[in-house]
Enzyme design. Structure first.
Site, short mmCIF file in Angstrom:
data_model
loop_
_atom_site.label_atom_id
_atom_site.label_comp_id
_atom_site.label_asym_id
_atom_site.label_seq_id
_atom_site.Cartn_x
_atom_site.Cartn_y
_atom_site.Cartn_z
N CYS A 155 0.81 -1.22 0.00
CA CYS A 155 0.00 0.00 0.00
C CYS A 155 0.84 1.27 0.00
O CYS A 155 0.41 2.30 -0.52
CB CYS A 155 -0.95 0.00 1.18
SG CYS A 155 -2.23 -1.26 1.05
N CYS B 201 14.10 2.19 2.36
CA CYS B 201 12.84 2.61 1.74
C CYS B 201 12.18 3.57 2.73
O CYS B 201 12.86 4.14 3.57
CB CYS B 201 11.95 1.40 1.41
SG CYS B 201 11.36 0.53 2.87
#
Lengths: 348, 80, 348, 80
Positions: A188, A316
């Site tokens: 997501c 990330c």
């Protein structure tokens, strides 16, 4: 009317429900794994409906970017353990039930022990590794799993591993997807998700839990429901009556080597580490802390860029995608040292 | 024969559209179709597994496809 | 990233969404009418998603029997105004938006003024009179209504009165049901409702509001979605592109004469009042305070039991069904004095 | 001809079952069907209005019914 029952009078009045069904809910023990977009609404309705014992398993903390869909949390909760905040809120909502936070990360080493006390598992996790772990552990112990998964505008719901009348078990997650390469499916934080979809699918999971416990309605057994929030169309895919998969053992959880921001900065200063950004091009364009850049799903095609003897720190936004990259490297290039930046750029 | 294929989830991104049309030989089965799609869209193979549904039913590899079938490609979804 | 946007990053990342859509949400003004089973989840997701101004209209107070499906309230809130508790909770969930409680009962006299400041109306009411009032007022002022309704295991969702490209307006509630005899359709306190259905339908309403505001996806215009929580089947009924109904004025709200418990008891002591129970046989069996007994939908067939010159006090559990009975008597037997017991048996 | 009718919401309670079968004359329309049902189930008429859907489409009174049609009776719902 008994004061206990006044709260539940509008569901006890349902045809085929009654006080017997309410008693079954009170005695039930449900473990919600993942107190995120799906777990929040699912747990909210399990609590309101009077499920007697609810475990909430999540090792993660509340972060601001969760709040758009994880409706049990307020900005003031940022940094707190989700499982603890969720249990506290739900206890206020229904003081008569028992809420148990589980803050250990679920692994192959502890999953059987964690699920042992529960009758039903709600899979509201956000990663394939835990989905498979829960599925396999539930199959090994004969417990049903109420599965939900979402991405962008589309969701899936199903109930796995229910003992059927002929003595066999209904299909489970591995009947649908025997295995998945997690680096190839965006989560997501990459592709986004519409909050209301999380609400709809989470409520559908709670709905199936209630039907399972009270043995009412047609439960989503042997089928999977696909729902599209953009068109409001849904589609039911039949999977057959029984599982065709043999699961005999748990897949061992891979331990991912992590490194915190401080140690990474020291390593960069002494030129003993190299950074690898695995976010999307778009995320990279907005901000980066340097190093090489391959989107997560391109890491596998660029393995020859990683040299034995060198040490790489993958990063990330949250540490999730970099964890998948490290897992891939540990598996494909055991001679290369790879770490995942703990907490991602949020901790930088 | 021409087979119409609906894409779900990440398959939409892989195909670039929400439905495609492919030419499958008569008596072609799901395995044939998967091989054909994976050749054209290598990313599909990289998922490791994805579900093929024919007329809203999970389709095994050996199922023969006919022209009137509605075929859907439903990849795994991880979010929560 | 701008700190404001961090909260919404996982929806801004959606294809076709972006910062523009987020800005549209921020500027939008949405009125949620009814802070009950549908309004609670709908408002929760409108708040989490960042709708800039949300009005919550409800004149009712929290009661214990609401809690099984009205997930914004705790037992500690019993007796407080729902609109105020809801706004307080949602403000904690998202401090950056404006929440406005509306605690007046919506009538033909105030509805136009109340909806005036809003772009979209969410119909989460629990009675036909307010549904028609909102629908008609929205049609008269050209505003869209996001409709939801539930009973037992079945729900309906639709978006009414949207201006279409050809300049006409899409169908509204009166295209579906020109009028309804409210005494003939049981409400949730009679037939019950499953909490998770309220959650699913309420989240679907919030979903349609977001699509309307951001102009994304296929909105439920010119169709109505039926959903069954027992089978998880849904069905989309096409209604056509434009409304075929002419609405030129609001139907006047009937004022229902009510009487409180104290005055009723005095009237009974002096034999100047007669009680009429309009609950179900089952409710009557459990407990009653005397008087005649006709289930609400049987009152019309028994009008000759009511004598001119006499004064009747109708009662049910909450005052809702007895209100409908009084409305019926005022209309059919204007010579008979009829009151509704305020707050129902809860106030006895 | 024999027409199969699906009941939703309170219509299930009025019919006592979730689907019934009624005999409608050839060339019968929705008005005919409604009159027939309201005679057999007076409670239906008392609702004041209810939706009839034929093949998932709102059906006007003058629509002619054919044997293969799927007819659904969808009464109003008040709860919230």
């Amino acid at each position: 009317m008994h004061p206990d029952l006044l709260r539940y009078s509008c569901q006890v009045a349902l045809p085929g429900f009654g006080e017997t069904a309410q008693q079954l809910l009170k005695q039930a023990k449900v473990l919600v794994v993942g107190a995120g977009g799906l777990g929040c609404p699912a747990a909210q309705y399990l609590a309101s409906t009077g499920v007697g014992t609810i475990g909430i398993a999540d090792f993660d903390i509340v972060s601001i970017s969760n709040l758009h869909r994880q409706i049990l949390y307020n900005p003031a909760d940022a940094g707190q353990l989700k499982a603890e905040v969720a249990c506290e809120r739900l206890q206020e909502q229904n003081p008569d039930i028992t809420l148990l936070p589980v803050i250990d990360k679920i692994t192959s080493a502890n999953v059987l022990q964690i699920i042992d006390a529960y009758d039903v598992i709600v899979d509201g996790t956000d990663n394939f590794e835990t989905r498979y772990l829960l599925n396999d552990a539930a199959v090994l112990t004969g417990k049903p799993v109420v599965y939900g998964a979402i991405y962008q505008f589309e969701g899936q719901v199903a109930v796995w591993n229910v003992l059927t009348e002929d003595g066999s078990y209904s299909p489970n997650y591995r009947d649908l997807y025997p295995q998945v390469d997690a680096t190839q499916v965006p989560n997501c934080s990459v592709g986004g998700v519409i909050p209301t979809l999380a609400g709809i699918i989470g409520c559908m999971q709670a709905n199936e839990v209630i039907k399972l416990i009270t043995n009412t309605g047609e439960i989503l057994i042997g089928k999977v429901l696909l729902f599209d929030a953009q068109t409001m169309q849904s589609r039911m895919i039949k999977l057959g009556a029984s599982t065709k998969t043999k699961i005999t053992a748990l897949q061992q959880t891979t331990e991912i080597l992590t490194i915190n921001a401080k140690a990474t900065k020291e390593g960069l200063a002494t030129h003993t580490l190299e950074l690898v950004d695995v976010r999307t091009d778009q995320e990279r364009d907005e901000f980066d802390i340097g190093g090489m850049h391959f989107e997560l799903d391109e890491v596998e095609d660029n393995l020859d860029e990683f040299k034995p003897g060198k040490t790489y720190v993958f990063y990330c936004s949250s540490g999730k995608r970099s964890g998948e990259a490290v897992k891939l490297l540990q598996q494909k290039l055991p001679g290369v040292k790879a770490y995942s930046l703990e907490g991602g750029l949020g901790s930088w | 024969m021409e087979i119409n294929i609906l894409a779900f989830g990440i398959a939409k991104d892989i195909f670039g559209v929400s439905s495609i049309s492919v030419e499958v030989s008569e008596q072609g089965n799901i395995a044939t179709l998967k091989a054909l799609l994976e050749e054209r869209y290598p990313k599909l193979k990289q998922l490791a597994s994805y579900m093929v549904a024919v007329n809203n039913e999970y389709a095994e590899d050996k199922l023969i496809i006919t022209e009137r079938d509605e075929v859907a490609i439903i990849p795994p979804v991880s979010g929560g």
